[in-house]
Design a protein around this motif. Structure first.
Motif, PDB file in Angstrom:
ATOM      1  N   SER A 361       7.759   4.383   4.167  1.00 35.13           N
ATOM      2  CA  SER A 361       7.363   3.425   5.196  1.00 35.13           C
ATOM      3  C   SER A 361       6.524   4.170   6.228  1.00 35.13           C
ATOM      4  O   SER A 361       6.740   5.360   6.467  1.00 35.13           O
ATOM      5  CB  SER A 361       8.590   2.789   5.857  1.00 35.13           C
ATOM      6  OG  SER A 361       9.405   3.779   6.453  1.00 35.13           O
ATOM      7  N   SER A 362       5.551   3.473   6.792  1.00 36.25           N
ATOM      8  CA  SER A 362       4.646   4.156   7.723  1.00 36.25           C
ATOM      9  C   SER A 362       3.881   3.158   8.570  1.00 36.25           C
ATOM     10  O   SER A 362       3.575   2.041   8.123  1.00 36.25           O
ATOM     11  CB  SER A 362       3.658   5.030   6.948  1.00 36.25           C
ATOM     12  OG  SER A 362       2.674   5.561   7.809  1.00 36.25           O
ATOM     13  N   SER A 363       3.546   3.589   9.783  1.00 39.00           N
ATOM     14  CA  SER A 363       2.689   2.777  10.651  1.00 39.00           C
ATOM     15  C   SER A 363       1.241   2.828  10.190  1.00 39.00           C
ATOM     16  O   SER A 363       0.395   2.110  10.724  1.00 39.00           O
ATOM     17  CB  SER A 363       2.786   3.276  12.094  1.00 39.00           C
ATOM     18  OG  SER A 363       2.391   4.644  12.174  1.00 39.00           O
ATOM     19  N   LEU A 364       0.953   3.680   9.171  1.00 40.32           N
ATOM     20  CA  LEU A 364      -0.422   3.840   8.686  1.00 40.32           C
ATOM     21  C   LEU A 364      -0.674   3.095   7.378  1.00 40.32           C
ATOM     22  O   LEU A 364      -1.784   3.145   6.841  1.00 40.32           O
ATOM     23  CB  LEU A 364      -0.731   5.328   8.485  1.00 40.32           C
ATOM     24  CG  LEU A 364      -0.676   6.214   9.727  1.00 40.32           C
ATOM     25  CD1 LEU A 364      -0.830   7.683   9.335  1.00 40.32           C
ATOM     26  CD2 LEU A 364      -1.758   5.818  10.721  1.00 40.32           C
ATOM     27  N   LEU A 365       0.348   2.443   6.823  1.00 40.14           N
ATOM     28  CA  LEU A 365       0.206   1.838   5.494  1.00 40.14           C
ATOM     29  C   LEU A 365      -0.925   0.809   5.430  1.00 40.14           C
ATOM     30  O   LEU A 365      -1.734   0.818   4.502  1.00 40.14           O
ATOM     31  CB  LEU A 365       1.526   1.183   5.068  1.00 40.14           C
ATOM     32  CG  LEU A 365       2.595   2.133   4.495  1.00 40.14           C
ATOM     33  CD1 LEU A 365       3.888   1.384   4.231  1.00 40.14           C
ATOM     34  CD2 LEU A 365       2.073   2.781   3.211  1.00 40.14           C
ATOM     35  N   LYS A 366      -0.973  -0.065   6.435  1.00 45.96           N
ATOM     36  CA  LYS A 366      -2.006  -1.104   6.404  1.00 45.96           C
ATOM     37  C   LYS A 366      -3.396  -0.520   6.512  1.00 45.96           C
ATOM     38  O   LYS A 366      -4.334  -0.955   5.830  1.00 45.96           O
ATOM     39  CB  LYS A 366      -1.776  -2.110   7.540  1.00 45.96           C
ATOM     40  CG  LYS A 366      -0.603  -3.050   7.313  1.00 45.96           C
ATOM     41  CD  LYS A 366      -0.531  -4.092   8.422  1.00 45.96           C
ATOM     42  CE  LYS A 366       0.632  -5.045   8.186  1.00 45.96           C
ATOM     43  NZ  LYS A 366       0.724  -6.062   9.281  1.00 45.96           N
ATOM     44  N   ALA A 367      -3.549   0.500   7.346  1.00 46.87           N
ATOM     45  CA  ALA A 367      -4.876   1.058   7.587  1.00 46.87           C
ATOM     46  C   ALA A 367      -5.347   1.970   6.461  1.00 46.87           C
ATOM     47  O   ALA A 367      -6.528   1.986   6.103  1.00 46.87           O
ATOM     48  CB  ALA A 367      -4.889   1.817   8.917  1.00 46.87           C
ATOM     49  N   LEU A 368      -4.431   2.754   5.863  1.00 48.67           N
ATOM     50  CA  LEU A 368      -4.837   3.792   4.921  1.00 48.67           C
ATOM     51  C   LEU A 368      -4.380   3.550   3.498  1.00 48.67           C
ATOM     52  O   LEU A 368      -4.939   4.156   2.560  1.00 48.67           O
ATOM     53  CB  LEU A 368      -4.307   5.156   5.397  1.00 48.67           C
ATOM     54  CG  LEU A 368      -4.757   5.625   6.786  1.00 48.67           C
ATOM     55  CD1 LEU A 368      -4.150   6.991   7.093  1.00 48.67           C
ATOM     56  CD2 LEU A 368      -6.276   5.680   6.870  1.00 48.67           C
ATOM     57  N   GLY A 369      -3.361   2.739   3.312  1.00 50.07           N
ATOM     58  CA  GLY A 369      -2.860   2.503   1.975  1.00 50.07           C
ATOM     59  C   GLY A 369      -1.787   3.506   1.586  1.00 50.07           C
ATOM     60  O   GLY A 369      -1.714   4.610   2.113  1.00 50.07           O
ATOM     61  N   ALA A 370      -0.950   3.100   0.620  1.00 48.63           N
ATOM     62  CA  ALA A 370       0.213   3.895   0.235  1.00 48.63           C
ATOM     63  C   ALA A 370      -0.179   5.239  -0.354  1.00 48.63           C
ATOM     64  O   ALA A 370       0.475   6.260  -0.103  1.00 48.63           O
ATOM     65  CB  ALA A 370       1.064   3.104  -0.756  1.00 48.63           C
ATOM     66  N   GLU A 371      -1.246   5.285  -1.155  1.00 52.00           N
ATOM     67  CA  GLU A 371      -1.635   6.533  -1.819  1.00 52.00           C
ATOM     68  C   GLU A 371      -2.046   7.588  -0.795  1.00 52.00           C
ATOM     69  O   GLU A 371      -1.628   8.753  -0.871  1.00 52.00           O
ATOM     70  CB  GLU A 371      -2.770   6.277  -2.802  1.00 52.00           C
ATOM     71  CG  GLU A 371      -3.169   7.513  -3.595  1.00 52.00           C
ATOM     72  CD  GLU A 371      -4.261   7.211  -4.615  1.00 52.00           C
ATOM     73  OE1 GLU A 371      -4.894   8.172  -5.094  1.00 52.00           O
ATOM     74  OE2 GLU A 371      -4.484   6.019  -4.927  1.00 52.00           O
ATOM     75  N   THR A 372      -2.869   7.198   0.180  1.00 57.09           N
ATOM     76  CA  THR A 372      -3.326   8.148   1.205  1.00 57.09           C
ATOM     77  C   THR A 372      -2.167   8.597   2.081  1.00 57.09           C
ATOM     78  O   THR A 372      -2.051   9.774   2.433  1.00 57.09           O
ATOM     79  CB  THR A 372      -4.420   7.500   2.078  1.00 57.09           C
ATOM     80  OG1 THR A 372      -5.522   7.133   1.250  1.00 57.09           O
ATOM     81  CG2 THR A 372      -4.898   8.475   3.148  1.00 57.09           C
ATOM     82  N   VAL A 373      -1.282   7.659   2.419  1.00 53.20           N
ATOM     83  CA  VAL A 373      -0.122   8.007   3.246  1.00 53.20           C
ATOM     84  C   VAL A 373       0.764   9.020   2.518  1.00 53.20           C
ATOM     85  O   VAL A 373       1.232  10.006   3.103  1.00 53.20           O
ATOM     86  CB  VAL A 373       0.681   6.745   3.613  1.00 53.20           C
ATOM     87  CG1 VAL A 373       2.043   7.125   4.206  1.00 53.20           C
ATOM     88  CG2 VAL A 373      -0.100   5.891   4.613  1.00 53.20           C
ATOM     89  N   ALA A 374       0.984   8.802   1.221  1.00 53.57           N
ATOM     90  CA  ALA A 374       1.804   9.733   0.442  1.00 53.57           C
ATOM     91  C   ALA A 374       1.151  11.107   0.377  1.00 53.57           C
ATOM     92  O   ALA A 374       1.831  12.145   0.454  1.00 53.57           O
ATOM     93  CB  ALA A 374       2.014   9.186  -0.965  1.00 53.57           C
TER      94      ALA A 374
END
Length: 591
Positions: A361-374
């Protein structure tokens, strides 16, 4: 009816009596800390700076003294004559040093009475009265055992400093309190001259120039426990007047300073039974800012080091960094929101987060997507169960906010051991720092700090060649010792050449005339065979904070000021008689 002291002479302090004193006839003096009335028996806890002794008044043994004891109240000042006896086994008090004995009173002398204090003197922790109330009645607050212990420790510390410095061949020399104002950095406290109307003295922010003049005067090794003054906004670790150990030595190398101060701190910390690890590890300014976001990092905190984060969409000159919180996946949204607000106090626009629970879970998911966040979490070195806290922006803001956040998270997660002391040296500070507010460079330490030898040519190119962009690259022979996240001192090898000193003044935007007006006497002195020299100034008040285990400087100063630089006890600062203003040729101009 009050009694007179007369020829009464106390035989022991109230913290001195032990089992070996049983059978002795004693005379104690002090304050009534507590009175307990049980009819035929009255018990009084008698207190002085050394501790507490229980005194028993028995109507059968001493009827007159027992009758007088019935009228005692808290903080009455009394003297008691009596015999030391053993307490009954079931009434012994292991919480106090005198708990195995008590004094059976034969005579009582009431030396003074007292009004009811405005707050409870034996309170501690959350039960303490407000700090403003305690500062207003500081003479009562000083009766608290913790404050007294702090001030007794301070006495031992200054004694040990004098012993150590004298053993190292240093001479204690007093420098003036009334000096010339040389504004650079913090504001001076100004003192008008009555004898020379329109002219002013300043109170010293430090004895910097005078201790350098002592080196020019051939005194070789100088020290002073100096009182200094700065008219600046306050924090818990700042006061308008403060005390520092001022040190200067001729022909000093960096290693000489390091050995001297490490030995000093090791010697002082033995007073609280701590063996400080020597030698201290050394980190450059660039390294601590990169790894910890602070030039006074707390090395007790394991981990939580700043990591470079590759976040798409950063503007030119911006960066992103983060800290990995082990087990941080359990952080609640409420806690994350609180940390967000905390980071904003240090200039961060927002605090991004990633939590690696069963799912990401992340505050960046919407902006960057799950792959980039991971990928960001993996690059930061986070594992399942961890959290990553990220700040982006200008490097100065990123460092300040994440450096403070590192300490805040460590406190919240109980990651700071209280019984560990972790010292270090921070070295190679930049000579200048650029202030965007007025578009000019200022000295990071002070303008008498020497550049490292290999950067002297950068200073010459920047000043004489007009390459002002090089000013930010010049490093200095400056060094700060830090213990447990507290800057304990600031020091440097000084400039001993007039040509280099002129270059520094010019780099700071001073004209030849301005430099002459402010520092002409010092520039002249540099022409008469100035030896290479260096020094340092450990803050006694901050040192005492660490030794006493408090985060408030007012706990280790007898009569401190408030955060607004006021003395609530004596109501200072205050007005002055108009006649005094006339004598000083001053008048008050209303806004």
């Amino acid at each position: 009816m009050l009694d007179h002291l007369g020829n009464l002479e106390r035989t022991h302090s109230c913290g001195e009596l032990r089992a070996e004193h049983i059978g002795n006839n004693v005379l104690l003096m002090g304050w009534v800390a507590k009175r307990r009335d049980f009819g035929e028996l009255t018990f009084v806890d008698l207190r002085d700076r050394a501790g507490i002794t229980q005194v028993v008044f028995n109507s059968e043994d001493a009827s007159e003294a027992h009758a007088k004891a019935k009228d005692l109240r808290g903080e009455y000042v009394i003297a008691v004559k009596g015999d030391v006896v053993a307490r009954d086994a079931n009434t012994r008090n292991p919480k106090i040093a005198t708990g195995d004995v008590e004094v059976r009173a034969r005579e009582l002398f009431v030396l003074n009475d007292a009004r009811t204090p405005p707050f409870q003197l034996d309170a501690s922790g959350d039960a303490l009265a407000s700090e403003d109330l305690r500062l207003k009645f500081r003479y009562l607050d000083l009766r608290r055992s913790q404050l007294q212990a702090n001030l007794h420790l301070r006495h031992r510390v200054t004694n040990e400093i004098r012993r150590y410095m004298t053993a190292q061949g240093f001479t204690e020399i007093e420098t003036p309190i009334l000096i010339k104002s040389t504004p650079e950095g913090a504001r001076d406290y100004i003192v008008p001259s009555r004898i020379q109307p329109g002219k002013f003295f300043a109170l010293p922010q430090s004895p910097q120039l005078f201790k350098q003049l002592c080196m020019i005067g051939g005194l070789d090794k100088y020290f002073q426990i100096a009182h200094c003054f700065r008219d600046e906004d306050l924090r818990a670790d700042r006061q308008p007047e403060f005390t520092q150990l001022d040190v200067e030595m001729s022909f000093a190398r960096l290693e000489d300073i390091y050995r001297l101060i490490e030995g000093l701190f090791a010697s002082v910390f033995k007073l609280i039974n701590v063996d400080l690890p020597v030698p201290f590890p050394r980190f450059t300014f660039a390294e601590v800012m990169n790894r910890f976001g602070s030039d006074k990092p707390d090395l007790r905190i394991q981990g939580l080091e700043l990591k470079e984060i590759d976040v798409p969409g950063l503007a030119e000159g911006e960066q992103a960094k983060g800290i990995v919180v082990s087990g941080g996946a359990k952080l609640s949204r409420k806690t994350l929101d609180e940390l967000q607000e905390f980071a904003k106090r240090y200039g961060a626009k927002f605090l991004a987060w990633i939590k690696l629970g069963d799912e990401i879970s992340s505050s960046l998911l919407k902006a960057l997507g799950a792959e980039t966040v991971a990928k960001i979490a993996d690059t930061a070195g986070a594992e399942k169960g961890d959290a990553v806290l990220i700040v982006s922006g200008k490097p100065k803001v990123v460092a300040a906010s994440l450096g403070a956040l590192r300490n805040e998270v460590a406190k919240r997660e109980n990651l700071i051991p209280s019984d560990v002391y972790a010292p270090l040296w921070v070295t190679d500070f930049p000579m200048f720092e650029f202030h965007e507010e007025d578009g000019r460079y200022y000295s990071m330490h002070h303008p008498f700090t020497s550049p490292v030898d290999e950067d002297l040519q950068l200073l010459e190119r920047a000043v004489e060649g007009g390459e002002t962009n090089l000013l930010g690259q010049i490093r200095t022979k400056a060094y700060d010792p830090v213990i447990n996240g507290v800057e304990m001192a600031s020091g440097s090898i000084r400039i001993h050449r007039r040509d280099v000193q002129r270059l520094v003044f010019k780099a700071l935007g001073m004209t030849t005339e301005e430099a002459r007006e402010r520092f002409g006497f010092f520039l002249d002195a540099l022409e008469y065979g100035t030896p290479p020299h260096g020094g340092i100034a450990p803050g006694i008040d901050r040192l005492m904070m660490v030794l006493a285990g408090t985060d408030n400087m007012r706990d280790v100063i007898a009569f401190p000021k408030t955060a607004s630089a006021a003395d609530l006890m004596i109501d200072a600062p205050g007005g002055v008689d108009p006649k005094q203003l006339d004598e000083l040729h001053l008048r008050i101009v209303e806004d």
